[in-house]
Design an enzyme around this catalytic site. Structure first.
Site, PDB file in Angstrom:
ATOM      1  N   LYS A   1       0.810  -1.218   0.000  1.00  0.00           N
ATOM      2  CA  LYS A   1       0.000   0.000   0.000  1.00  0.00           C
ATOM      3  C   LYS A   1       0.848   1.275   0.000  1.00  0.00           C
ATOM      4  CE  LYS A   1      -3.690  -2.172   2.759  1.00  0.00           C
ATOM      5  NZ  LYS A   1      -4.874  -2.425   1.968  1.00  0.00           N
TER       6      LYS A   1
ATOM      7  N   GLU B   1      -2.421   6.907   8.177  1.00  0.00           N
ATOM      8  CA  GLU B   1      -3.314   7.691   7.332  1.00  0.00           C
ATOM      9  C   GLU B   1      -4.235   8.536   8.178  1.00  0.00           C
ATOM     10  OE1 GLU B   1      -4.200   4.808   3.591  1.00  0.00           O
ATOM     11  OE2 GLU B   1      -5.919   5.407   4.771  1.00  0.00           O
TER      12      GLU B   1
ATOM     13  N   ASN C   1      -6.889  -3.237  -6.180  1.00  0.00           N
ATOM     14  CA  ASN C   1      -6.977  -4.695  -6.166  1.00  0.00           C
ATOM     15  C   ASN C   1      -6.816  -5.172  -7.603  1.00  0.00           C
ATOM     16  OD1 ASN C   1      -7.381  -4.885  -3.376  1.00  0.00           O
ATOM     17  ND2 ASN C   1      -9.561  -4.477  -3.606  1.00  0.00           N
TER      18      ASN C   1
ATOM     19  N   ARG D   1      -7.271  -7.674  -9.543  1.00  0.00           N
ATOM     20  CA  ARG D   1      -7.978  -8.925  -9.833  1.00  0.00           C
ATOM     21  C   ARG D   1      -9.438  -8.600 -10.065  1.00  0.00           C
ATOM     22  NH1 ARG D   1     -10.697  -8.984  -4.788  1.00  0.00           N
ATOM     23  NH2 ARG D   1      -9.350  -8.316  -3.092  1.00  0.00           N
TER      24      ARG D   1
HETATM   25  P1  ADP Z   1      -7.810  -3.903   2.862  1.00  0.00           P
HETATM   26  O1  ADP Z   1      -6.575  -4.180   2.080  1.00  0.00           O
HETATM   27  O2  ADP Z   1      -7.822  -4.637   4.141  1.00  0.00           O
HETATM   28  O3  ADP Z   1      -9.033  -4.027   2.013  1.00  0.00           O
HETATM   29  P2  ADP Z   1      -8.197  -1.008   2.702  1.00  0.00           P
HETATM   30  O4  ADP Z   1      -7.081  -0.033   2.705  1.00  0.00           O
HETATM   31  O5  ADP Z   1      -8.863  -1.257   1.404  1.00  0.00           O
HETATM   32  O6  ADP Z   1      -7.666  -2.362   3.334  1.00  0.00           O
HETATM   33  O7  ADP Z   1      -9.286  -0.538   3.781  1.00  0.00           O
HETATM   34  C1  ADP Z   1     -10.348  -1.383   4.186  1.00  0.00           C
HETATM   35  C2  ADP Z   1     -11.486  -0.564   4.770  1.00  0.00           C
HETATM   36  O8  ADP Z   1     -11.068   0.223   5.894  1.00  0.00           O
HETATM   37  C3  ADP Z   1     -12.095   0.445   3.824  1.00  0.00           C
HETATM   38  O9  ADP Z   1     -13.048  -0.134   2.984  1.00  0.00           O
HETATM   39  C4  ADP Z   1     -12.686   1.463   4.781  1.00  0.00           C
HETATM   40  O10 ADP Z   1     -13.913   1.010   5.316  1.00  0.00           O
HETATM   41  C5  ADP Z   1     -11.708   1.496   5.923  1.00  0.00           C
HETATM   42  N1  ADP Z   1     -10.712   2.565   5.736  1.00  0.00           N
HETATM   43  C6  ADP Z   1      -9.543   2.462   5.081  1.00  0.00           C
HETATM   44  N2  ADP Z   1      -8.850   3.607   5.082  1.00  0.00           N
HETATM   45  C7  ADP Z   1      -9.604   4.502   5.760  1.00  0.00           C
HETATM   46  C8  ADP Z   1      -9.416   5.886   6.144  1.00  0.00           C
HETATM   47  N3  ADP Z   1      -8.323   6.547   5.818  1.00  0.00           N
HETATM   48  N4  ADP Z   1     -10.414   6.490   6.856  1.00  0.00           N
HETATM   49  C9  ADP Z   1     -11.522   5.801   7.207  1.00  0.00           C
HETATM   50  N5  ADP Z   1     -11.734   4.506   6.897  1.00  0.00           N
HETATM   51  C10 ADP Z   1     -10.788   3.848   6.187  1.00  0.00           C
HETATM   52  P1  ADP Z   2     -13.087  -7.873  -1.950  1.00  0.00           P
HETATM   53  O1  ADP Z   2     -12.443  -6.541  -1.759  1.00  0.00           O
HETATM   54  O2  ADP Z   2     -13.045  -8.376  -3.350  1.00  0.00           O
HETATM   55  O3  ADP Z   2     -14.424  -7.950  -1.330  1.00  0.00           O
HETATM   56  P2  ADP Z   2     -11.793  -8.834   0.404  1.00  0.00           P
HETATM   57  O4  ADP Z   2     -10.865  -7.691   0.606  1.00  0.00           O
HETATM   58  O5  ADP Z   2     -12.997  -8.977   1.275  1.00  0.00           O
HETATM   59  O6  ADP Z   2     -12.221  -8.904  -1.159  1.00  0.00           O
HETATM   60  O7  ADP Z   2     -10.981 -10.176   0.515  1.00  0.00           O
HETATM   61  C1  ADP Z   2      -9.783 -10.289  -0.186  1.00  0.00           C
HETATM   62  C2  ADP Z   2      -9.751 -11.606  -0.882  1.00  0.00           C
HETATM   63  O8  ADP Z   2      -9.601 -12.670   0.050  1.00  0.00           O
HETATM   64  C3  ADP Z   2     -11.024 -11.858  -1.635  1.00  0.00           C
HETATM   65  O9  ADP Z   2     -10.648 -12.130  -2.936  1.00  0.00           O
HETATM   66  C4  ADP Z   2     -11.656 -13.040  -0.945  1.00  0.00           C
HETATM   67  O10 ADP Z   2     -12.184 -13.991  -1.800  1.00  0.00           O
HETATM   68  C5  ADP Z   2     -10.508 -13.702  -0.241  1.00  0.00           C
HETATM   69  N1  ADP Z   2     -10.976 -14.286   1.011  1.00  0.00           N
HETATM   70  C6  ADP Z   2     -12.085 -13.945   1.681  1.00  0.00           C
HETATM   71  N2  ADP Z   2     -12.215 -14.668   2.793  1.00  0.00           N
HETATM   72  C7  ADP Z   2     -11.138 -15.493   2.847  1.00  0.00           C
HETATM   73  C8  ADP Z   2     -10.688 -16.488   3.768  1.00  0.00           C
HETATM   74  N3  ADP Z   2     -11.374 -16.789   4.875  1.00  0.00           N
HETATM   75  N4  ADP Z   2      -9.538 -17.115   3.503  1.00  0.00           N
HETATM   76  C9  ADP Z   2      -8.832 -16.823   2.396  1.00  0.00           C
HETATM   77  N5  ADP Z   2      -9.211 -15.891   1.494  1.00  0.00           N
HETATM   78  C10 ADP Z   2     -10.345 -15.240   1.700  1.00  0.00           C
HETATM   79 MG    MG Z   3      -9.527  -2.933   0.355  1.00  0.00          MG
END
Ligand code: ADP
Ligand code: ADP
Ligand code: MG
Length: 633
Positions: free
Chosen positions: A116, A200, A294, A296
């Site tokens: 990230k 952040e 992401n 994919r």
């Molecule tokens: P992941 O790789 O686990 O998906 P993300 O960076 O996409 O991590 O963040 C997952 C979730 O966390 C977001 O969908 C949002 O709900 C929350 N989030 C992430 N960054 C922020 C932020 N700067 N402020 C508030 N909520 C956040």
């Molecule tokens: P998305 O942003 O597409 O909703 P998530 O951030 O929730 O995906 O999850 C990341 C990836 O991990 C997804 O592609 C999901 O299929 C996979 N995943 C979800 N649950 C599990 C699990 N329990 N073990 C391994 N992989 C998982």
């Molecule tokens: Mg995310």
């Protein structure tokens, strides 16, 4: 176009990819673990290859075995689905080295977006707005605390290698920073083997709005946005497209930023640019920031398919086989509104614990798209994500689509495992959600009312009792017109026992329950073995005939044992036989549903036996650690 492809995945996404491949005349090869030999994706594919044991690292994460299966079956390309190997650049390199095509982006693009912090630096250079924060290499705790002060609280600590909401901590006050940093790092180290973090600004009234992009390596387009703000613990629950209340100017700005991001890395294939949006003053074009990409196909891609009419897997196959993008930006438009709800085997009132079970019955209503990897009779095993299906609806307006979602959820029938169906139904009826007033805190704020599960109504219990009497006798012993009684009926649901009486009146069975006599209510009822399942408004009520002897036997025993509260993977065990423990001491860590749960000692005592070791997969209710009878002096 390819003649044959291999799908390096399982469950609903493997089935969904097979459906498009079949429509395009492309033959499919499935791979499967020992736990999946009878799985739906194996049955649907033209060929299937066993690749190892049930644990993902022994099968679905074995790149070498998967590539060997592709070579052996003559597949030309590999579709990774999502999860598993889909964002692993080393796998992409290995696929290409074997002379096969990876249906997805280049290893270089995946690497560029994999961490990230690096991704944010790259996006900032490309002119994409990024969340204000510290994305640098200095990981010294003092330095990071200083950065947090500079950014201003609240802040979010995020694992740079993070995913699935892990390794993330919100910190509201400076004095809590050090402890939050430690725990985010600990979680990141176990989950990703990399404890580096970034800091952040925590965005107020956050909305998660992401843009679907598609590239062919030369050009890129976007397919508009999805709103994924309905989240629980940073995990998506219901997604929709387009985002409610999205002004045209902001849609244009976000789409343009997303395409700029895709072009900056010469992106090829389907990808998602996730943005965090500050909705404290409504949606405004200067209030969105890049969070991550992401690289994919995303779980929630069907809502985009519904509003654009594009089959994203078809585009993936066409672009991977060398075709240019099928449509230009000006040929893409939004039609109507779509929702997707993720149906999981989980026990919501118990705190959303993942559940297992054999599906005694599974049925979806007409008028909704249900993407699923399981059928009636299939088992939700503890080895994989407990998702049962995604229920997707499309309507002319948001209100119409939301009503269809409610209807589709109410008409979905799942028996044999607990599910989150009632919770999803409650969300679909939530007034704030209906008004489009969403943010990532909505579920948490109204959790108590959203997780409440109604007790079975009189009609539900009556239907169950009548079903338990089947097959009905033509006449009951001792039956007369003047005294139409009969037979006593009793059923158990958890601790509750329901008792009633069967009455034949003019040959029509009635049930007498709580003083009211009624014919069979018009509710769907399924009998599976001795169990009776009644469906009402999306809820499945399961009953078993009362058997007093069986009840005695199951009690007792458990007092000294620490049981696994859910199916999961034992990550660590902290005690050995003979060791003294105090109430509250950490005994073991269990990982399930992308979360870690610490199991602690219920009382002071001495460990008599350790029945589980790190790395083992356990079922719900499995005894993990036994304490000796006697309490130390
Ligand atoms: P992941 O790789 O686990 O998906 P993300 O960076 O996409 O991590 O963040 C997952 C979730 O966390 C977001 O969908 C949002 O709900 C929350 N989030 C992430 N960054 C922020 C932020 N700067 N402020 C508030 N909520 C956040
Ligand atoms: P998305 O942003 O597409 O909703 P998530 O951030 O929730 O995906 O999850 C990341 C990836 O991990 C997804 O592609 C999901 O299929 C996979 N995943 C979800 N649950 C599990 C699990 N329990 N073990 C391994 N992989 C998982
Ligand atoms: Mg995310």
């Amino acid at each position: 176009m390819f003649q044959k492809i291999l799908i390096a995945n399982r469950g609903e996404i493997a089935c969904r990819i097979i459906a498009t491949a079949r429509r395009l005349g492309v033959a499919t090869v499935a791979v499967y673990s020992e736990a999946d030999a009878q799985a739906r994706h194996v049955a649907l594919a033209d060929e299937a290859v066993a690749i190892g044991g049930p644990a993902p690292r022994d099968s679905y994460l074995r790149g070498d075995a998967i590539i060997a299966a592709a070579k052996a079956t003559g597949a030309q390309a590999i579709h990774p689905g999502y999860g598993f190997l889909s964002e692993n650049p080393d796998f992409v390199d290995a696929v290409e080295a074997a002379g096969l095509v990876f249906i997805g982006p280049s290893a270089r693009a995946i690497r560029a977006m994999g961490l990230k912090d690096a991704a944010k630096r790259l996006m900032a250079e490309a002119g994409v707005p990024v969340v204000p924060g510290y994305h640098g290499d200095n990981q010294d705790p003092e330095h990071l605390a200083g950065a947090a002060d500079g950014i201003g609280y609240p802040v979010l600590i995020k694992a740079v290698a993070g995913g699935g909401g892990k390794g993330m901590r919100k910190v509201t006050r400076a004095e809590d920073f050090a402890a939050a940093l430690d725990s985010a790092r600990g979680e990141a180290a176990t989950a990703f083997g990399n404890d580096a973090v970034l800091i952040e600004k925590y965005v107020e009234k956050p909305r998660h709005i992401e843009v679907q992009v598609f590239g062919d390596g030369h050009d890129a387009v976007h397919l508009f946005e999805r709103d994924c703000s309905l989240q629980r613990r940073h995990q998506k629950v219901i997604e929709e497209a387009p985002a409610p209340g999205m002004p045209d100017a902001m849609r244009a700005a976000m789409g343009e930023a997303a395409v700029r991001a895709a072009r900056a890395i010469g992106y090829k294939g389907a990808g998602t640019i996730e943005f965090i949006v500050d909705a404290s003053e409504g949606l405004r074009p200067d209030r969105f920031w890049f969070m991550e990409m992401n690289t994919r196909l995303q779980v929630e891609h069907p809502v985009t398919e519904a509003i654009t009419g594009v089959d994203l897997v078809e585009w993936q196959l066409r672009v991977a086989s060398g075709e240019a993008l099928p449509l230009r930006q000006d040929q893409l438009a939004i039609t109507g509104h779509a929702f997707e709800a993720r149906l999981y085997a989980e026990d919501v009132p118990a705190g959303f614990l993942p559940a297992t079970g054999t599906l005694a019955h599974l049925a979806f209503p007409e008028g909704a798209r249900a993407d699923t990897g399981v059928r009636s009779g299939d088992r939700i095993s503890p080895w994989y994500d407990p998702m049962i299906a995604k229920v997707i609806v499309h309507g002319p307006t948001r209100a119409a689509a939301l009503q269809q979602l409610s209807r589709a959820l109410a008409g979905t029938q799942v028996a044999g495992t607990t599910t989150n169906l009632v919770f999803l139904g409650a969300l679909a009826r939530h007034p704030g959600f209906a008004a489009g007033d969403v943010d990532t805190g909505l579920i948490e704020r109204d959790l108590t009312s959203l997780v409440a599960e109604p007790a079975p109504s009189v009609a539900v219990r009556a239907a169950a009792l009548l079903a338990s009497a089947a097959p009905l006798p033509a006449a009951l012993p001792g039956f007369t017109l003047w005294a139409p009684l009969v037979r006593s009926l009793a059923l158990r649901r958890g601790e509750e026992v329901t008792e009633g009486q069967l009455i034949l009146r003019d040959g029509v069975p009635h049930v007498l329950l709580e003083g009211v006599e009624m014919p069979a209510p018009a509710l769907p009822v399924i009998r599976a073995g001795d169990d009776i399942h009644v469906f009402s408004a999306g809820q499945c009520f399961s009953f078993t005939p009362v058997d007093p002897l069986a009840r005695e036997a199951s009690a007792g025993a458990a007092g000294n044992a620490t049981l696994s509260p859910m199916p999961g993977l034992v990550k660590a065990v902290f005690v050995t036989a003979g060791q003294e423990v105090r109430a509250g001491d950490r005994l073991a860590i269990l990982e399930a549903m992308k979360m870690e749960h610490t199991l602690t000692a219920a009382r002071d005592g001495v460990v008599a036996e350790v029945l589980a070791s790190a790395g083992t997969q356990v079922e719900a209710g499995a005894a993990l650690i036994l304490l000796a009878e006697e309490v130390p002096a």
